[in-house]
Each structure stands twice: as C-alpha cells, then as structure tokens.
Design a protein around this motif. Structure first.
Motif, PDB file in Angstrom:
ATOM      1  N   GLY A   1     -70.597  48.107 -56.681  1.00  0.00           N
ATOM      2  CA  GLY A   1     -71.031  47.635 -57.986  1.00  0.00           C
ATOM      3  C   GLY A   1     -72.499  47.247 -58.004  1.00  0.00           C
ATOM      4  O   GLY A   1     -73.242  47.597 -58.932  1.00  0.00           O
ATOM      5  N   LEU A   2     -72.964  46.536 -56.960  1.00  0.00           N
ATOM      6  CA  LEU A   2     -74.361  46.129 -56.900  1.00  0.00           C
ATOM      7  C   LEU A   2     -75.280  47.334 -56.766  1.00  0.00           C
ATOM      8  O   LEU A   2     -76.373  47.364 -57.351  1.00  0.00           O
ATOM      9  CB  LEU A   2     -74.568  45.169 -55.719  1.00  0.00           C
ATOM     10  N   GLN A   3     -74.849  48.344 -56.002  1.00  0.00           N
ATOM     11  CA  GLN A   3     -75.674  49.549 -55.844  1.00  0.00           C
ATOM     12  C   GLN A   3     -75.820  50.296 -57.170  1.00  0.00           C
ATOM     13  O   GLN A   3     -76.905  50.781 -57.505  1.00  0.00           O
ATOM     14  CB  GLN A   3     -75.055  50.475 -54.788  1.00  0.00           C
ATOM     15  N   ILE A   4     -74.742  50.369 -57.926  1.00  0.00           N
ATOM     16  CA  ILE A   4     -74.792  51.068 -59.222  1.00  0.00           C
ATOM     17  C   ILE A   4     -75.677  50.304 -60.203  1.00  0.00           C
ATOM     18  O   ILE A   4     -76.466  50.906 -60.950  1.00  0.00           O
ATOM     19  CB  ILE A   4     -73.369  51.240 -59.779  1.00  0.00           C
ATOM     20  N   ILE A   5     -75.582  48.976 -60.201  1.00  0.00           N
ATOM     21  CA  ILE A   5     -76.441  48.169 -61.074  1.00  0.00           C
ATOM     22  C   ILE A   5     -77.906  48.366 -60.707  1.00  0.00           C
ATOM     23  O   ILE A   5     -78.775  48.531 -61.586  1.00  0.00           O
ATOM     24  CB  ILE A   5     -76.045  46.682 -60.976  1.00  0.00           C
ATOM     25  N   THR A   6     -78.203  48.362 -59.412  1.00  0.00           N
ATOM     26  CA  THR A   6     -79.583  48.539 -58.961  1.00  0.00           C
ATOM     27  C   THR A   6     -80.143  49.881 -59.395  1.00  0.00           C
ATOM     28  O   THR A   6     -81.271  49.970 -59.913  1.00  0.00           O
ATOM     29  CB  THR A   6     -79.651  48.413 -57.429  1.00  0.00           C
ATOM     30  N   ALA A   7     -79.368  50.958 -59.188  1.00  0.00           N
ATOM     31  CA  ALA A   7     -79.834  52.294 -59.582  1.00  0.00           C
ATOM     32  C   ALA A   7     -80.056  52.368 -61.090  1.00  0.00           C
ATOM     33  O   ALA A   7     -81.039  52.963 -61.559  1.00  0.00           O
ATOM     34  CB  ALA A   7     -78.828  53.344 -59.127  1.00  0.00           C
ATOM     35  N   SER A   8     -79.177  51.759 -61.861  1.00  0.00           N
ATOM     36  CA  SER A   8     -79.289  51.818 -63.320  1.00  0.00           C
ATOM     37  C   SER A   8     -80.549  51.125 -63.824  1.00  0.00           C
ATOM     38  O   SER A   8     -81.273  51.663 -64.675  1.00  0.00           O
ATOM     39  CB  SER A   8     -78.055  51.183 -63.964  1.00  0.00           C
ATOM     40  N   VAL A   9     -80.823  49.935 -63.295  1.00  0.00           N
ATOM     41  CA  VAL A   9     -81.992  49.200 -63.788  1.00  0.00           C
ATOM     42  C   VAL A   9     -83.295  49.869 -63.346  1.00  0.00           C
ATOM     43  O   VAL A   9     -84.285  49.874 -64.093  1.00  0.00           O
ATOM     44  CB  VAL A   9     -81.944  47.729 -63.321  1.00  0.00           C
ATOM     45  N   PHE A  10     -83.313  50.471 -62.165  1.00  0.00           N
ATOM     46  CA  PHE A  10     -84.526  51.159 -61.722  1.00  0.00           C
ATOM     47  C   PHE A  10     -84.792  52.396 -62.575  1.00  0.00           C
ATOM     48  O   PHE A  10     -85.946  52.692 -62.912  1.00  0.00           O
ATOM     49  CB  PHE A  10     -84.418  51.533 -60.240  1.00  0.00           C
ATOM     50  N   ILE A  11     -83.775  53.120 -62.920  1.00  0.00           N
ATOM     51  CA  ILE A  11     -83.953  54.275 -63.808  1.00  0.00           C
ATOM     52  C   ILE A  11     -84.449  53.810 -65.180  1.00  0.00           C
ATOM     53  O   ILE A  11     -85.324  54.442 -65.792  1.00  0.00           O
ATOM     54  CB  ILE A  11     -82.639  55.060 -63.939  1.00  0.00           C
ATOM     55  N   SER A  12     -83.948  52.671 -65.640  1.00  0.00           N
ATOM     56  CA  SER A  12     -84.310  52.172 -66.967  1.00  0.00           C
ATOM     57  C   SER A  12     -85.782  51.820 -67.048  1.00  0.00           C
ATOM     58  O   SER A  12     -86.497  52.261 -67.967  1.00  0.00           O
ATOM     59  CB  SER A  12     -83.456  50.953 -67.320  1.00  0.00           C
ATOM     60  N   PHE A  13     -86.287  51.026 -66.098  1.00  0.00           N
ATOM     61  CA  PHE A  13     -87.671  50.586 -66.253  1.00  0.00           C
ATOM     62  C   PHE A  13     -88.676  51.681 -65.925  1.00  0.00           C
ATOM     63  O   PHE A  13     -89.804  51.656 -66.426  1.00  0.00           O
ATOM     64  CB  PHE A  13     -87.954  49.303 -65.450  1.00  0.00           C
ATOM     65  N   THR A  14     -88.318  52.675 -65.124  1.00  0.00           N
ATOM     66  CA  THR A  14     -89.236  53.798 -64.918  1.00  0.00           C
ATOM     67  C   THR A  14     -89.303  54.676 -66.168  1.00  0.00           C
ATOM     68  O   THR A  14     -90.365  55.214 -66.504  1.00  0.00           O
ATOM     69  CB  THR A  14     -88.800  54.644 -63.717  1.00  0.00           C
ATOM     70  N   ARG A  15     -88.191  54.809 -66.861  1.00  0.00           N
ATOM     71  CA  ARG A  15     -88.183  55.569 -68.109  1.00  0.00           C
ATOM     72  C   ARG A  15     -88.976  54.849 -69.199  1.00  0.00           C
ATOM     73  O   ARG A  15     -89.559  55.481 -70.088  1.00  0.00           O
ATOM     74  CB  ARG A  15     -86.748  55.780 -68.580  1.00  0.00           C
ATOM     75  N   LEU A  16     -89.005  53.508 -69.133  1.00  0.00           N
ATOM     76  CA  LEU A  16     -89.702  52.728 -70.157  1.00  0.00           C
ATOM     77  C   LEU A  16     -91.202  52.623 -69.917  1.00  0.00           C
ATOM     78  O   LEU A  16     -91.924  52.126 -70.779  1.00  0.00           O
ATOM     79  CB  LEU A  16     -89.100  51.321 -70.237  1.00  0.00           C
ATOM     80  N   GLY A  17     -91.678  53.054 -68.762  1.00  0.00           N
ATOM     81  CA  GLY A  17     -93.117  52.989 -68.498  1.00  0.00           C
ATOM     82  C   GLY A  17     -93.484  52.152 -67.297  1.00  0.00           C
ATOM     83  O   GLY A  17     -94.605  51.643 -67.226  1.00  0.00           O
ATOM     84  N   GLY A  18     -92.578  52.031 -66.360  1.00  0.00           N
ATOM     85  CA  GLY A  18     -92.890  51.281 -65.148  1.00  0.00           C
ATOM     86  C   GLY A  18     -92.887  49.781 -65.379  1.00  0.00           C
ATOM     87  O   GLY A  18     -92.598  49.285 -66.470  1.00  0.00           O
ATOM     88  N   GLU A  19     -93.232  49.037 -64.335  1.00  0.00           N
ATOM     89  CA  GLU A  19     -93.193  47.579 -64.420  1.00  0.00           C
ATOM     90  C   GLU A  19     -94.305  47.018 -65.304  1.00  0.00           C
ATOM     91  O   GLU A  19     -94.215  45.872 -65.742  1.00  0.00           O
ATOM     92  CB  GLU A  19     -93.289  46.984 -63.019  1.00  0.00           C
ATOM     93  N   THR A  20     -95.349  47.796 -65.549  1.00  0.00           N
ATOM     94  CA  THR A  20     -96.427  47.336 -66.428  1.00  0.00           C
ATOM     95  C   THR A  20     -96.188  47.731 -67.877  1.00  0.00           C
ATOM     96  O   THR A  20     -96.882  47.247 -68.780  1.00  0.00           O
ATOM     97  CB  THR A  20     -97.770  47.916 -65.978  1.00  0.00           C
ATOM     98  N   GLY A  21     -95.242  48.616 -68.136  1.00  0.00           N
ATOM     99  CA  GLY A  21     -94.972  49.064 -69.492  1.00  0.00           C
ATOM    100  C   GLY A  21     -96.044  49.953 -70.072  1.00  0.00           C
ATOM    101  O   GLY A  21     -96.002  50.288 -71.264  1.00  0.00           O
ATOM    102  N   ALA A  22     -97.046  50.354 -69.251  1.00  0.00           N
ATOM    103  CA  ALA A  22     -98.163  51.151 -69.751  1.00  0.00           C
ATOM    104  C   ALA A  22     -98.347  52.457 -68.985  1.00  0.00           C
ATOM    105  O   ALA A  22     -99.265  53.210 -69.292  1.00  0.00           O
ATOM    106  CB  ALA A  22     -99.460  50.336 -69.670  1.00  0.00           C
TER     107      ALA A  22
END
Length: 389
Positions: free
Chosen positions: A238-259
């Motif tokens: 469960g923790l591995q799936i959560i980790t993969a999901s959130v990493f895919i999400s923020f890279t799609r949104l523009g990385g940790e800087t959002g820019a």
C-alpha cells in the motif's frame, strides 16, 4: 549385617495434671542392624520427596523466572528509549553533521518531547524538513518562471555558445548571456534547491533503515493501520502504491517548483520510473517507505500551492510563460533524446579542447613577440667599446 554399639541416654520430661515426672535411663547396648535397610530410611525418603520439587515444577519455575527477567529487561529498555541519548547508547545518532545521524537526532528529540509513536515521529519530521526547505523552492520557482520568459533568446545564445570555437568569441557570447539573465532577474544559484533534496532524502533513507534494522525500541509495535510493525515490509504494498501515485502526480503538475515544463518524453519517463520503484522497494522496511509516501504527498501539496496564481502573487513569484513546442521534425523518444544529448556533450568537449589548444598557441605567440620586442638600455661607453672592437 553389622553391629553398632550406642551409648544411649534418654531423658523425657513432661507435664500433666498429676505433676511432672522424670525418667532417665542410661545403658550401653549393642544393636544388630540389617545392611540393606538403614534405620529411619522410610522417614528420610519421604522427607526428600517432600522437599525436592519435581522436574515439571522446576521447569515451570525456571520459565517464570526467565519471563520475569525478560519483562524487567524490556521495561528497562522501554524506559530508556523515552529519554534523550538512547539512540547514541545503541550506536546511532552519534553526530549532528552527518545526514543520517542528524535525522536520527532530530527524530529522537521529537519522539521524546512530544510523546508521539514512531510513525507519527517520521511523519512530523518529514513535514518539518519540507517546511524549512519551502522558501528555497519558492525562490527556485520564481527563477524558473523568469527563465521561461527568456527561453527562446536564451536557447539561441546557448546554441551560439556551443558552436563557438574561438575563445574570445565564446567569452563575448557568455557575457551576452550573463547580461540577458541579469536584466531579467534570473539567479541560477536558486536552481540548486531541488538538488538539496537529494542529501536530505538519503539521510532519511539511511537513518530510518538503520533504526529499523537494529531495531529501535518501539519500531516493532508503533506503526499504524496495516503496517503496525515499522521494521517489516508492507505486506500489501500500500505504501509503495501511494508513493508511486504521488510522484507521478507532482511530476505531471510541473515538478516540485510548479514551474518546470517537461517535454512529453520526460513526462513518460517520470511516469514509468515510479511504477518501476514499486517492486524495487517492496522489501524495504515500512518505516522507510512511509517517509517516501509522506515526502511525495508534501511535494504534491507544494506543487499545487506554487501553481496557484493567487499564492504566487502574494509571494511575488513571476508567472510562468509557456511557449509553443518546437515543430522541427517528429517527436523523439527517450533513447534518441539521450543519444542526441550525449553527442552534443561530446562535440562540446571537443570544441573546448580545441579552444584550449588555440589559447595555448596564442599565449606562446604572445610570449615570443614580447621577447622579440624587448628593448635593452646600453651605456654610451659600452657602446663605444663595442664599436671599437
């Protein structure tokens, strides 16, 4: 059979309603005993049987004693783990400068003074570290946004600099790029903020893994939900799936800087890598993967904040300028892009080597020219002597 002579003296005294009476008798007598049976053997046998416990009773008593000692030892260790210095006493958290040991010290302080279980300590420490690093990400996001505004001009200057083979010409182009960035308020030193996350992540990973491998007191029963034991791997991933999901999400949104503006190729790459990480981290301790999941969730929240226009305006962060993608040829895959970058790096290294060789030749020529133009001062007397000779 054997004989035993005993000098026997019996004295009996008793009290009764009729008064005391006294009987004493003494005489030497020889008594014949049977060698196979000593006198009073039945009484001795019964006394031994009643005083010595059976084997089962002895085993039970020993088990109870061991259990009591184990409970006392566990209680002592548990009491010690709630005080500062417990981790250093077991060989962890020895310094405040090495990243894993620094993280261990911080976690121990939070665990002892807050009284939170270890899963809450890991979550709290991760969030606090991300909050401390947030100003750096704000500066990095502002720098990337300003950089996006001048991206076409900057790409042209970089291409010109890459193609330059003359040292002087290359310096002129570099000064031109420096002026362009200074006029638009671009400071590249703030682009290193995401890089600082690397030693922090390695410190968390190594520090928590050492604590789980020891294991630190409380790690085996101070988890939560389905991962109650922080020293064992997550049985449901469960923790591995959560980790993969959130990493895919923020890279799609523009990385940790959002820019950050990733190309389609890079977006596909950052989508595949988190999925590959699931089997790669399936055997790690739950405490380690818990950090990955919480850190990824913090990245998603941070990205959403830095993408919000109202939030960017309040923090005086420049707006991201999106340019139309280049239409020069079909889109390239990951392998083709990697090969192209390697080829460009190789060509750039060859140009730099050629420029260095040209610079050495120019320096040697300048030295020779300077030596040939040296003017020597000669006295008139010396000159007359030389002329006479």
């Amino acid at each position: 059979m054997f004989k035993a002579c005993v000098n026997r003296s019996v004295r009996l005294t008793a009290k009764s309603t009729l008064g005391p009476w006294y009987l004493s008798a003494g005489r030497n007598s020889c008594v014949r005993f049977n060698s196979s049976k000593a006198p009073g053997s039945d009484e001795i046998k019964s006394e031994i049987q009643t005083q010595l416990p059976s084997f089962d009773q002895a085993t039970t008593a020993t088990s109870d004693a061991v259990a009591s000692l184990t409970d006392q030892a566990s209680q002592v260790v548990g009491d010690a783990s709630t005080h500062i210095g417990y981790l250093s006493s077991i060989g962890l958290a020895k310094s405040w400068w090495w990243p894993p040991e620094l993280i261990q010290n911080v976690m121990e302080q939070i665990h002892v003074y807050s009284g939170m279980p270890w899963w809450g300590t890991i979550v709290t420490t991760t969030v606090l570290v991300r909050l401390l690093m947030f100003p750096l990400y704000v500066k990095s996001s502002d720098t990337m946004a300003r950089n996006s505004k001048i991206k076409p001009e900057l790409d042209a200057i970089n291409a010109e600099l890459m193609a330059s083979t003359d040292m002087i010409e290359g310096q002129k182009v570099a000064m031109k790029r420096k002026k362009l960035m200074a006029d638009n308020g671009v400071k590249n030193r703030y682009l290193a903020a995401p890089i600082l996350q690397v030693p922090v992540a390695l410190g968390f990973f190594s520090g928590i893994r050492q604590m789980a491998n020891y294991p630190v007191d409380g790690f085996t029963d101070q988890g939560i939900a389905w991962f109650s034991d922080l020293t064992l791997a997550d049985p449901y991933l469960g923790l591995q799936i959560i980790t993969a999901s959130v990493f895919i999400s923020f890279t799609r949104l523009g990385g940790e800087t959002g820019a950050q503006q990733f190309s389609p190729t890079m977006k596909n790459f950052f989508t595949i890598m988190p999925l590959v990480s699931i089997p790669a981290t399936m055997n790690l301790a739950s405490g380690v993967v818990l950090y990955f999941a919480v850190n990824g969730a913090c990245s998603v929240v941070q990205t959403l904040l830095l993408r919000n226009k109202w939030f960017r305006k309040k923090l005086n962060i420049a707006d991201v300028v999106k340019h139309a993608p280049s239409t020069n040829g079909p889109a390239k895959g990951i392998i083709d892009t990697f090969r192209e970058n390697m080829q460009k790096a190789r060509e750039q290294a060859e140009r730099r080597q050629l420029m260095q060789e040209n610079e050495k030749k120019m320096q040697e020529a300048a030295k020779e020219q300077k030596a040939s133009k040296t003017i020597k001062i000669v006295r008139r007397s010396d000159f007359n002597k030389r002329s006479k000779k």
